[in-house]
Design a protein around this motif. Structure first.
Motif, PDB file in Angstrom:
ATOM      1  N   TYR A   7       0.991  -1.572   0.120  1.00 51.35           N
ATOM      2  CA  TYR A   7       0.232  -0.058  -0.055  1.00 51.35           C
ATOM      3  C   TYR A   7       1.145   1.867   0.197  1.00 51.35           C
ATOM      4  CZ  TYR A   7      -4.404  -1.908   0.378  1.00 51.35           C
ATOM      5  OH  TYR A   7      -5.638  -2.844   0.456  1.00 51.35           O
ATOM      6  N   SER A   8       1.332   1.738   0.812  1.00 47.19           N
ATOM      7  CA  SER A   8       2.793   2.348   1.093  1.00 47.19           C
ATOM      8  C   SER A   8       3.475   2.502  -0.666  1.00 47.19           C
ATOM      9  CB  SER A   8       4.117   2.501   1.871  1.00 47.19           C
ATOM     10  OG  SER A   8       3.614   2.420   3.074  1.00 47.19           O
ATOM     11  N   ARG A   9       3.693   1.648  -0.902  1.00 50.91           N
ATOM     12  CA  ARG A   9       4.408   1.835  -2.628  1.00 50.91           C
ATOM     13  C   ARG A   9       3.320   2.539  -3.372  1.00 50.91           C
ATOM     14  NH1 ARG A   9       9.870  -0.892  -2.701  1.00 50.91           N
ATOM     15  NH2 ARG A   9       9.917  -1.202  -4.693  1.00 50.91           N
ATOM     16  N   LEU A  10       2.585   1.927  -3.512  1.00 51.03           N
ATOM     17  CA  LEU A  10       1.427   2.426  -4.275  1.00 51.03           C
ATOM     18  C   LEU A  10       1.069   3.983  -4.638  1.00 51.03           C
ATOM     19  CD1 LEU A  10      -1.400   2.161  -6.412  1.00 51.03           C
ATOM     20  CD2 LEU A  10      -2.407   1.427  -3.979  1.00 51.03           C
ATOM     21  N   VAL A  11       1.419   4.199  -2.785  1.00 45.68           N
ATOM     22  CA  VAL A  11       0.979   5.686  -2.492  1.00 45.68           C
ATOM     23  C   VAL A  11       1.408   6.493  -2.987  1.00 45.68           C
ATOM     24  CG1 VAL A  11       0.441   7.224  -0.987  1.00 45.68           C
ATOM     25  CG2 VAL A  11      -1.173   5.329  -0.569  1.00 45.68           C
ATOM     26  N   GLU A  19      -1.026  12.683 -11.355  1.00 45.12           N
ATOM     27  CA  GLU A  19      -1.732  14.283 -10.474  1.00 45.12           C
ATOM     28  C   GLU A  19      -3.056  13.329  -9.441  1.00 45.12           C
ATOM     29  OE1 GLU A  19      -0.611  17.808 -11.484  1.00 45.12           O
ATOM     30  OE2 GLU A  19       0.748  16.188 -12.115  1.00 45.12           O
ATOM     31  N   MET A  20      -3.257  12.684  -9.623  1.00 47.10           N
ATOM     32  CA  MET A  20      -4.211  12.430  -8.289  1.00 47.10           C
ATOM     33  C   MET A  20      -4.498  12.674  -6.834  1.00 47.10           C
ATOM     34  SD  MET A  20      -5.699   8.794 -10.056  1.00 47.10           S
ATOM     35  CE  MET A  20      -4.537   8.216 -10.241  1.00 47.10           C
ATOM     36  N   ASN A  21      -4.854  12.728  -6.499  1.00 41.54           N
ATOM     37  CA  ASN A  21      -4.902  13.114  -4.412  1.00 41.54           C
ATOM     38  C   ASN A  21      -5.139  11.636  -4.573  1.00 41.54           C
ATOM     39  OD1 ASN A  21      -3.678  15.630  -4.618  1.00 41.54           O
ATOM     40  ND2 ASN A  21      -4.947  16.266  -3.871  1.00 41.54           N
ATOM     41  N   VAL A  22      -4.906  10.908  -2.900  1.00 41.10           N
ATOM     42  CA  VAL A  22      -5.180   9.992  -1.885  1.00 41.10           C
ATOM     43  C   VAL A  22      -6.073  10.643  -0.745  1.00 41.10           C
ATOM     44  CG1 VAL A  22      -4.186   8.407  -1.343  1.00 41.10           C
ATOM     45  CG2 VAL A  22      -3.309   9.123  -3.015  1.00 41.10           C
ATOM     46  N   ALA A  23      -6.946   9.683  -0.963  1.00 34.86           N
ATOM     47  CA  ALA A  23      -8.679   9.465  -0.118  1.00 34.86           C
ATOM     48  C   ALA A  23      -8.471   8.504   0.795  1.00 34.86           C
ATOM     49  CB  ALA A  23      -9.926   9.751  -0.405  1.00 34.86           C
ATOM     50  N   LEU A  24      -7.885   8.713   2.453  1.00 34.90           N
ATOM     51  CA  LEU A  24      -7.796   7.087   2.065  1.00 34.90           C
ATOM     52  C   LEU A  24      -8.972   6.426   3.356  1.00 34.90           C
ATOM     53  CD1 LEU A  24      -4.440   7.984   4.469  1.00 34.90           C
ATOM     54  CD2 LEU A  24      -5.315   6.402   2.373  1.00 34.90           C
ATOM     55  N   CYS A  56     -14.606   9.459  -6.823  1.00 32.07           N
ATOM     56  CA  CYS A  56     -13.643   8.733  -6.487  1.00 32.07           C
ATOM     57  C   CYS A  56     -13.279   8.484  -7.907  1.00 32.07           C
ATOM     58  CB  CYS A  56     -12.647   7.351  -5.565  1.00 32.07           C
ATOM     59  SG  CYS A  56     -12.968   7.820  -3.769  1.00 32.07           S
ATOM     60  N   ARG A  57     -11.916   8.681  -8.697  1.00 33.54           N
ATOM     61  CA  ARG A  57     -11.706   8.410  -9.402  1.00 33.54           C
ATOM     62  C   ARG A  57     -11.225   6.822  -9.510  1.00 33.54           C
ATOM     63  NH1 ARG A  57      -6.830  10.268 -13.517  1.00 33.54           N
ATOM     64  NH2 ARG A  57      -7.031   8.637 -15.274  1.00 33.54           N
ATOM     65  N   PHE A  58     -10.528   6.067  -8.789  1.00 32.52           N
ATOM     66  CA  PHE A  58     -10.403   5.206  -9.093  1.00 32.52           C
ATOM     67  C   PHE A  58     -10.467   4.658  -7.263  1.00 32.52           C
ATOM     68  CE2 PHE A  58      -7.642   6.182 -12.117  1.00 32.52           C
ATOM     69  CZ  PHE A  58      -8.379   4.541 -13.186  1.00 32.52           C
ATOM     70  N   LEU A  59     -10.409   3.117  -6.460  1.00 31.65           N
ATOM     71  CA  LEU A  59     -10.430   2.604  -5.517  1.00 31.65           C
ATOM     72  C   LEU A  59      -9.590   1.404  -5.457  1.00 31.65           C
ATOM     73  CD1 LEU A  59     -11.888   3.352  -1.873  1.00 31.65           C
ATOM     74  CD2 LEU A  59     -13.227   1.034  -3.003  1.00 31.65           C
ATOM     75  N   VAL A  60      -9.316   1.090  -4.507  1.00 28.66           N
ATOM     76  CA  VAL A  60      -8.134   0.363  -3.518  1.00 28.66           C
ATOM     77  C   VAL A  60      -8.690  -0.238  -2.709  1.00 28.66           C
ATOM     78  CG1 VAL A  60      -5.932  -0.694  -3.809  1.00 28.66           C
ATOM     79  CG2 VAL A  60      -6.435   0.816  -5.250  1.00 28.66           C
ATOM     80  N   ARG A  92       1.190  -1.993  -6.818  1.00 29.87           N
ATOM     81  CA  ARG A  92       0.921  -0.574  -7.660  1.00 29.87           C
ATOM     82  C   ARG A  92       0.868  -1.802  -8.778  1.00 29.87           C
ATOM     83  NH1 ARG A  92       7.088   1.106  -8.930  1.00 29.87           N
ATOM     84  NH2 ARG A  92       6.098  -1.169 -10.400  1.00 29.87           N
ATOM     85  N   ASN A  93       1.545  -2.992  -9.300  1.00 30.99           N
ATOM     86  CA  ASN A  93       1.376  -3.304 -11.021  1.00 30.99           C
ATOM     87  C   ASN A  93       0.672  -3.163 -10.838  1.00 30.99           C
ATOM     88  OD1 ASN A  93       3.994  -2.642 -11.021  1.00 30.99           O
ATOM     89  ND2 ASN A  93       4.460  -4.576 -10.271  1.00 30.99           N
ATOM     90  N   ALA A  94      -1.205  -3.940 -10.233  1.00 33.94           N
ATOM     91  CA  ALA A  94      -1.801  -4.251 -10.621  1.00 33.94           C
ATOM     92  C   ALA A  94      -2.803  -3.294 -10.340  1.00 33.94           C
ATOM     93  CB  ALA A  94      -2.629  -4.948  -9.209  1.00 33.94           C
TER      94      ALA A  94
END
Length: 398
Positions: free
Chosen positions: A226-230, A238-243, A289-293, A347-349
């Protein structure tokens, strides 16, 4: 339907549990509903008491009372090991007296060992004569044996929420089984006021849970991924991240691993923490959101049902089954947490999912309308069960 009884419910600190109650009432539209809960305070804080009557799962037994004495005799003289539990759970039988239907909230309650307390509640309700339905369940095939299989076979109807569970139940010889989507697909997304730092249309939502961490193959692998993905999102997009937390139970609180991520990346000004909120509000954030993990099933359902491309860090049949029913395959939509060995698997996925953003949204446009329409048809299935039960109990019922 006049009245439905929903049980067992672990409390709305798990907003997936809350979502099932709200969406079930919306779908079935009974005149009234009762919710048997082991955490009534959480349900009141979320406002479920304005929707259903919230009752404690167990009632206290006053020491040396006639009920206590009867239970003591049954335990110590007759050897009835669950004598006190039968008294404590007795309130559920009383509540079922005028119910048309009892819905045993399936979810994944049957996925974590023998749910002995659920078996007992099922038995008490069956003896009370109310139709009992296992509602929106996911189960692992290898668990369907012994006492669990016996309990499953006694339901008047089992509603599986994904095809892997449905097929496994049928393989076990169970015939009273139907397949419908998780009721939370029908939950409306609330309009929410987004916090400072929210980039409309360009947010990556992140959900991680202690539960998924508990299934990792290598200690630290989940949080490392998760850290490497963020880190990659901040450096390469250019995305921001919402936890976004989805369960806030003590001992199983998404905010703990999310706070760890927030602490690491807060200095960037591009990573924001969403506070605990109702399931409808959380779905509101996810829908924007644009994407969700996601690690939590109902966080992913919030994304799927609002057309947000989602990648699930999953560990069980529920994640694979729901993705397969929507997309025809779980490949590219679910990353088994047990496979997160290297630091960049997630991250790769995610990068592969980004590359297929338009394709995924096109798929949503094709499959979601029929998927949601099928869910609405579940009401007729349950109404038919209620009518059949009434005719059985009252032969001259028209």
């Amino acid at each position: 339907m006049r009245k439905i009884l929903l049980y067992p419910h672990g409390g709305s600190g798990n907003h997936g549990c809350e979502a099932i109650v709200r969406s079930t009432m919306l779908l079935l539209r009974p005149e009234k509903g009762s919710l048997v809960s082991s955490a009534c305070g959480q349900d009141v804080r979320c406002g479920l008491d304005r929707l259903v009557r919230v009752l404690p799962e167990r009632r206290p037994i006053r020491r040396l009372s006639p009920a206590w004495a009867a239970a003591w005799m049954r335990l110590h003289v007759l050897g009835v090991k669950d004598a006190f539990d039968r008294i404590a759970f007795g309130g559920i039988v009383k509540e079922a007296g005028d119910a048309d239907l009892a819905l045993c909230g399936g979810g994944d309650n049957y996925c974590y060992g023998e749910p002995v307390h659920i078996y007992l509640q099922n038995e008490l309700l069956r003896k009370a004569g109310v139709p009992v339905v296992l509602w929106g369940c996911s189960l692992e095939r290898e668990d369907m044996k012994g006492r669990m299989l016996e309990d499953l076979g006694a339901f008047d109807l089992i509603v599986a929420r994904e095809s892997l569970t449905y097929d496994a139940l049928r393989e076990c010889g169970l015939s009273r089984v139907v397949l419908y989507p998780d009721p939370a697909f029908a939950l409306p997304a609330n309009e929410v006021e987004v916090p400072e730092g929210w980039k409309e249309g360009n947010m990556a939502g992140i959900n991680v849970s202690p539960m998924v961490i508990g299934h990792e193959a290598r200690p630290g692998a989940v949080m490392e991924n998760y850290s490497r993905l963020v880190e990659w999102l901040l450096e390469n997009t250019e995305m921001n991240v919402a936890l976004i937390p989805h369960v806030v139970w003590a001992g199983n609180d998404d905010r703990r691993p999310l706070a760890e991520l927030h602490g690491r990346f807060r200095h960037t000004g591009r990573v924001i923490m969403i506070e605990d909120a109702s399931c409808g509000d959380l779905k509101g954030y996810i829908s924007r959101c644009r994407f969700l993990v996601a690690a939590r099933t109902h966080a992913s359902i919030a994304a799927y049902s609002t057309g947000v491309p989602a990648l699930v860090a999953g560990y069980s049949v529920k994640a694979r089954g729901i993705a397969r029913d929507l997309f025809g395959t779980e490949e590219g939509h679910v990353v088994p947490v047990q496979s997160l060995d290297g630091p960049d698997e997630l991250r790769n996925a995610f990068v592969r999912m980004m590359d297929r953003e338009k394709e995924i949204k096109k798929t949503y446009g094709k499959v979601l309308p029929a998927y949601l329409e099928r869910l609405r048809g579940c009401r007729k299935e349950l109404e038919s069960l209620v009518k059949r039960s009434c005719r059985f109990m009252f032969p001259f019922f028209p």
